[in-house]
Design a protein around this motif. Sequence first.
Motif, mmCIF file in Angstrom:
data_model
loop_
_atom_site.group_PDB
_atom_site.id
_atom_site.type_symbol
_atom_site.label_atom_id
_atom_site.label_comp_id
_atom_site.label_asym_id
_atom_site.label_seq_id
_atom_site.Cartn_x
_atom_site.Cartn_y
_atom_site.Cartn_z
ATOM 1 N N TYR A 42 0.854 -1.080 -0.053
ATOM 2 C CA TYR A 42 0.213 0.437 0.025
ATOM 3 C C TYR A 42 0.815 1.420 -0.266
ATOM 4 C CZ TYR A 42 -3.434 -3.934 1.310
ATOM 5 O OH TYR A 42 -3.970 -5.165 1.722
ATOM 6 N N LEU A 43 1.001 2.221 -1.230
ATOM 7 C CA LEU A 43 1.772 2.966 -1.236
ATOM 8 C C LEU A 43 0.529 4.386 -1.064
ATOM 9 C CD1 LEU A 43 3.853 1.752 -3.746
ATOM 10 C CD2 LEU A 43 4.515 2.310 -1.522
ATOM 11 N N PRO A 44 1.272 5.567 -0.910
ATOM 12 C CA PRO A 44 0.241 6.875 -1.239
ATOM 13 C C PRO A 44 -0.684 6.692 -2.399
ATOM 14 C CG PRO A 44 2.674 7.496 -0.035
ATOM 15 C CD PRO A 44 2.584 5.788 -1.145
ATOM 16 N N HIS A 45 -1.716 7.481 -3.053
ATOM 17 C CA HIS A 45 -1.982 7.461 -4.149
ATOM 18 C C HIS A 45 -1.624 8.821 -4.752
ATOM 19 C CE1 HIS A 45 -6.050 4.997 -3.510
ATOM 20 N NE2 HIS A 45 -5.400 4.240 -3.204
ATOM 21 N N ARG A 304 -11.094 7.176 -1.153
ATOM 22 C CA ARG A 304 -9.858 6.922 0.243
ATOM 23 C C ARG A 304 -10.460 8.463 0.962
ATOM 24 N NH1 ARG A 304 -6.029 10.373 2.935
ATOM 25 N NH2 ARG A 304 -4.505 8.974 4.382
ATOM 26 N N ILE B 29 -0.540 9.246 8.071
ATOM 27 C CA ILE B 29 -1.681 8.935 7.343
ATOM 28 C C ILE B 29 -1.878 10.307 8.308
ATOM 29 C CG2 ILE B 29 -3.861 8.151 7.489
ATOM 30 C CD1 ILE B 29 -1.984 5.695 8.560
ATOM 31 N N PRO B 96 -5.386 4.376 2.527
ATOM 32 C CA PRO B 96 -4.418 3.983 1.982
ATOM 33 C C PRO B 96 -3.400 5.485 2.646
ATOM 34 C CG PRO B 96 -5.675 4.398 -0.136
ATOM 35 C CD PRO B 96 -6.186 4.497 1.255
ATOM 36 N N PRO B 97 -1.899 4.991 2.279
ATOM 37 C CA PRO B 97 -0.918 5.996 3.870
ATOM 38 C C PRO B 97 -0.915 7.334 2.722
ATOM 39 C CG PRO B 97 0.484 4.726 2.749
ATOM 40 C CD PRO B 97 -1.052 3.692 2.275
ATOM 41 N N THR B 98 -0.214 8.366 3.854
ATOM 42 C CA THR B 98 -0.224 9.441 2.826
ATOM 43 C C THR B 98 0.880 9.623 2.529
ATOM 44 O OG1 THR B 98 -2.057 10.360 4.323
ATOM 45 C CG2 THR B 98 -0.550 12.537 2.597
ATOM 46 N N GLU B 99 2.410 8.668 3.343
ATOM 47 C CA GLU B 99 3.681 9.130 3.106
ATOM 48 C C GLU B 99 3.856 8.115 3.769
ATOM 49 O OE1 GLU B 99 6.272 12.336 4.011
ATOM 50 O OE2 GLU B 99 4.155 13.943 3.854
#
Lengths: 310, 272
Positions: A42-45, A304, B29, B96-99
């Motif tokens: 899972y990576l940032p969009h 998200r 996040i 999903p993560p922000t970074e």
Amino acid sequence: MSTTSAEEKAKEAISAEREALADGHLLPEAYRDDEYGERHVYLPHKVGLPPMRHYLGLVWKRREFAFELSRTTMRAKHFDTAFGQLWLLLNPLLLGSVYFLLVDLIRHHPRPLSFFAHLLGGLFLYQVLQTGATEGSNSVVRGGGLILNTAFPRTLLPLASMATSFKRFVPTLAIWAIIHFASGGGLTINMLWAIPIVAMVTVFSTGVAMFCGAAQVYFRDLSSFLPYLLRIWMYISPILYYWDDVPKHIQHWLLLNPMASMLASWSDVLQKQQAPPLNLMLIGTGWAIFGLLAGSLFFISRERDFAVRI
Amino acid sequence: MPSVSEQSHAHAGYRPASDVSIKVENVSITYRTAYEKIPTLRTTLLRLGRREKLVREIEAVKNVSFQVEKGTVLGVVGANGAGKSTLVRTIAGILPPTEGRVEVVGRVSTLLALGVGFNRELSGRENVILGGLAAGLNKMELEEKYEEIVDFAELGEFMDLPMRAYSSGMYGRLAFAVAIHMDPDILLIDEALSVGDAKFRRKSFDKMRSLCAEDRTIVLVSHAFGSIRDLCHQAVWMNKGHLEMWGEANDVVDAYRDFLGVKEDRTDKEDL
């Protein structure tokens, strides 16, 4: 210096992995390692969007969920029972009858039965959009429990609403056919043009359902005024009147309504049994593609947020 | 208090990738949410009229890194709003993560709030099928597991009733039974152990122990120190979005308890 270098290397690695994901070379959810099984990354969009090839692959892989959700939703509303099925047919027929009488009263002289067939045909096709938008607007909020607990492409929720809408549309064609033949209407090869027109309306409605589903998360009162918007939309679509009855200078403006070209083509095919005008088909196709792209991109880019806003 | 990096080396260290089930790398996040619990167009227009902000930005998790080895039960502790649930939802792929980057090796099953994932108008059977399909299983797999789920939840004759007829205990039992019967390599549980009666809690506890014995990984978010001490090998302590500590479960609970300035009592084992 060494820390910065390590961070830069890590960032480069993440960037390379993201590109691989976007190219579809690395499919985390579908990826199976012989030794370790599934592997998810899972990576940032990127610009708010997930890697699209991977995302669409997941939608396809879990399509059974959308069909099952649609089936259970219809069952929960008792549409799987004999009375439920009957109501699915009676409800639009009664609605069409009311509009037919209303139009007659306004015009002060009766319309022939063929106009009733036109009105029902248009109304039934319009209900693909109406049901899709109404059910779609509630789909995300209603699926909140699942969204908070399970990772899956949220697009499946409005897609399930569209499946329900389409299932409700198909039986109404039988009613239209009875009225059509009773009014002296015929059956010609040109009526096959109805298939791409239904496809256009379904594609456009899918985009609208996705847009409404995402918008409802931000504005929970959307579902309260959506019926009024859809009613107005119906009045400016050629359902309660023939497209040819609209003055030419107003027709240009009415084409800004995406449903106008599709419903005008639909009426030409079903009532006149002739091929629809090319310009109307092209405009309808354009609106359908635009509707799907705009609605789905808006929905996916907002996905998200759903887990934190519901 | 040891720093995060000290803890990393002292207790877990970095093992070869083959042993790692969950790898959380420099994860931050951030999300934006409305001020109102139920935002509407009306409230939005009122705010615009008053020239007030429409959304607030929340930095829920800030640059967190840790990893969980295969077969480990990891406890997650911290005050309300510390970022525990957000972090677990990111591991589950829900947010999903922000970074940063999260890597999860194996099939994940989630029990992130009791009863969620269930539509009250549908029957228990339909909810099990829908939840399983959404989680990526196919109908054949679900049919194979269905009887086991019903037996574990002890809900035999209730499965064809709409779930609005279920008690909260029945709701929780079914949710727990579904989560553990999805053949998870990794089970994520958020404050959801105290389901059903004492007998069912005992059964849940035993089932989790057997999952551990099968080398499955479990992440358990809980406020109950007793549960964390009894079930977890390791723990992370989240504080205002930061990873305050990562290490042996007892050490982390001790440090967190000292930080709170509270004593343990029998209510700390209420999950069990």
